[in-house]
Scaffold this active site. Structure first.
Site, PDB file in Angstrom:
ATOM      1  N   ARG A  67       2.069   9.431   5.466  1.00 57.06           N
ATOM      2  CA  ARG A  67       3.272  10.222   5.163  1.00 57.06           C
ATOM      3  C   ARG A  67       3.803   9.963   3.759  1.00 57.06           C
ATOM      4  NH1 ARG A  67       7.425   7.919   9.598  1.00 57.06           N
ATOM      5  NH2 ARG A  67       6.001   9.100  10.926  1.00 57.06           N
ATOM      6  N   LYS A 100       0.834  -1.224   0.000  1.00 61.18           N
ATOM      7  CA  LYS A 100       0.000   0.000   0.000  1.00 61.18           C
ATOM      8  C   LYS A 100       0.858   1.259   0.000  1.00 61.18           C
ATOM      9  CE  LYS A 100       0.186   0.833   4.782  1.00 61.18           C
ATOM     10  NZ  LYS A 100      -0.363   1.402   5.995  1.00 61.18           N
ATOM     11  N   LYS A 133      12.547   7.742   7.952  1.00 64.37           N
ATOM     12  CA  LYS A 133      12.608   7.383   6.538  1.00 64.37           C
ATOM     13  C   LYS A 133      11.215   7.009   6.029  1.00 64.37           C
ATOM     14  CE  LYS A 133      16.818   7.953   5.295  1.00 64.37           C
ATOM     15  NZ  LYS A 133      17.069   8.959   4.225  1.00 64.37           N
TER      16      LYS A 133
END
Lengths: 411, 411
Positions: free
Chosen positions: A337, A272, A364
């Site tokens: 994000r 996803k 990250k």
């Protein structure tokens, strides 16, 4: 009929009845009837390995349910805490200068304040959660093990507890995603099961730890499909089946769907993130909600195709119907994000790495890494063209294609 | 083999080959090979009935494709315009005081300026669109009829043109939704087909007219599943099959998926509005993206259950995989008016009717009406409990339940 055969028959009957009933509507009656038919004399002991914000939110659910279903579970939920020192802020409502003027062990603060003050602040934890800094003590005698640690620690933790758990234990991993490289894909639940010599299922869904902790409504998917070759759980315990896991995880605000497809459940949480980047790119172009919905629709189908192509056990409906599939994708494309950074990258005409550094404060992006790993995996198998959206996202990330090409690349 | 049998066989072969090829990758070759095998001597004439903003956006697509595929279609696309007088604003770039100082017929303005100045302003229409205020003249000799009018006019328009269309005509309805009452559900495509004695398929997807007109990327679904009992289209014409419709509608910015499930394609456009209200309620509570994704996931499954329960021809995947299903729902829950009004209603603690009156400037919310109609339909069949989300939305709208109850009502 021997008394042993009769006991077995009664146990099967109890199993069927428990599986068919929903814990939400018939909780106490089905629990007590299961208990009566099977006459278990022991209860399951629950341990959770991990106490980050997702671990603590899950621990809260487990502890609420061991209290709600005392016929099935021992009340105490032992939570392994990676020990560290923590200075309670003087603004904390439980702050007592006589106790908290110096940093304290996090586990002792959790047990004293019934709050994970560092990782899930301002959420009251049930007092039957016992934080335990010793991993061996935490898992001792536990027949139900819940794994909820950062994925890079899984292997080491399993090495530590191997041989120290009961052989009939069963586990569920709440660790999101899968481990992809050009060599192959491994499921964290498989790693746990193999290293410990037990079976481990997987939980994944459209869940954000803080929202779950605040008891905002959401759903999740638990996949559990043990082989018949395990060390049997002694008959004194309630049967460990879909119904039992649902009793352990389902809450009025946290709806659980039980399925069998562990690989599909785990894959959604990784793939996803690639699709969310694609959706962010399209959003950044200002192409509107319909373009974004198109990317998401194509994304669901590519995720499914990936699962069906590489895992025999994958089921189509895990991706199109379950919280771990379509719902988790929807959430990630709405506010995650990966979506956010990809959108900003297009809007500002700057590389996503720059946005990532600016917005994520050193963390990250999962999606850019997964896009690369999945691309290596596909390329090694000559299957890039079968996944035009995932391939397009990767090519855009490495500047071999531009976002404007997406409609053409999907055509 | 008789020459007639040989011609039929060639036609079937052409049909299969055309169906299997994608227009996007093999447009010209498949078109010409289809043409060569069947040796059609005539081309299809395309008429669109309706010229609102969705009608005009679709007319633009049709006209682009009749130009792109001259072997299949006559260039001219005739568009029926419900005639009215329109005063061109003096700020319009084509304004000429010698021609436009008085109100003019809309159809003549469209033909002069190649723009639907009233309903789709600022979008250049291809010059091969011919606006025609006479419905009989517009449909004359057209073998492909596209319906795109407000649903309340369908019946009357069909009465007007009945007997005036070629008997081998085929149609596609772009009219969103279905007609639901306690008596039953009727599909606009069925009404059109029955009234005209022809077959009519359906187009529906995550499409907003203005975005499509601006050539922003999106997808749509066309369902077409004619029975074998129709007046055959003469063999001089290209076969009217999935491939032909895809050539007529597919554009680089408007991706078409062809399926057979007309009922499922039509139902999504109606039922999604109920789900969007539910999603808006949850958003209004501030429960976060995961709660909203849960409502959407449950909504897709209830939409599908509805289709499968009441229409034999419905297919599961129409709802979970197609643009007319999952993607249209995603869009409606992201930015649609049903979602928006429901959200504001909860946030402001006011009845949705008040918000509707305030926000929609006299227009009516589709979702509140559909929720009531679907509830009457379900109640008449004793099936309310099988659709807990749709039933919850209705009960909240009529103040018999509150939004806080949703998690419990779905449990």
């Amino acid at each position: 009929m021997s008394s042993r055969a009769a006991a077995r028959l009664a146990r099967v009957a109890g199993h069927i009845s428990a599986s068919a009933s929903s814990p939400s509507t018939t909780t106490s009656s089905s629990t007590s009837s299961t208990a009566r038919r099977m006459a278990p004399t022991r209860k399951h002991k629950v341990a959770i390995i991990g106490s980050g914000n997702w671990g603590s939110a899950i621990a809260k659910i487990l502890a609420e349910n061991t209290t709600a279903h005392p016929h099935l579970f021992e009340s105490e939920v032992r939570m392994w805490v990676f020990e560290e020192d923590y200075q309670l802020p003087s603004s904390h409502k439980g702050y007592d200068p006589s106790k908290h003027s110096q940093p304290r062990k996090l586990s002792s603060l959790i047990n004293e304040l019934h709050e994970n003050v560092k990782y899930l602040p301002n959420i009251a934890l049930p007092p039957n959660i016992v934080a335990d800094p010793s991993i061996l003590s935490a898992v001792k005698d536990a027949s139900l093990l819940i794994f909820n640690v950062p994925h890079q620690f899984v292997s080491k933790i399993c090495d530590q507890i191997h041989g120290h758990i009961v052989p009939y234990a069963r586990a569920v991993s709440c660790i999101k995603g899968v481990d992809v490289s050009s060599d192959g894909i491994s499921l964290f639940s498989d790693v746990i099961g193999r290293k410990l010599g037990i079976y481990c299922g997987a939980l994944s869904g459209a869940n954000i730890a803080n929202e779950v902790a605040e008891e905002k409504f959401c759903e999740t998917t638990i996949a559990y499909d043990p082989p018949g070759t395990l060390t049997p759980c002694p008959e004194e315990f309630p049967v460990i089946d879909h119904s039992l896991w649902k009793h352990l995880f389902h809450r009025p605000y946290f709806h659980v769907s039980m399925i069998h497809d562990v690989a599909g459940t785990s894959l959604g949480g990784a793939l996803k993130n690639i699709i969310a980047i694609g959706a962010g790119f399209v959003d950044g172009m200002g192409w509107g909600d319909n373009a974004k919905a198109a990317i998401m629709r194509v994304g669901i189908l590519e995720m499914r195709k990936f699962g069906l192509m590489f895992f025999d056990s994958c089921k189509s409906e895990t991706f199109t119907e379950e919280s771990c599939g379509v719902a988790d994708l929807i959430t990630s494309c709405a506010g995650g994000r990966n979506h956010k950074c990809a959108k900003l990258s297009v809007e500002q005409g700057r590389p996503i790495e720059e946005i990532e550094a600016e917005v994520l404060n050193g963390q990250k992006l999962q999606g850019t890494l997964t896009a690369m790993e999945v691309n290596e995996f596909l390329k090694a198998r000559g299957k890039e063209k079968d996944f035009p959206l995932m391939t397009a996202v990767h090519k855009i990330l490495i500047r071999e294609a531009s976002v404007e090409d997406i409609p053409h690349l999907l055509d």
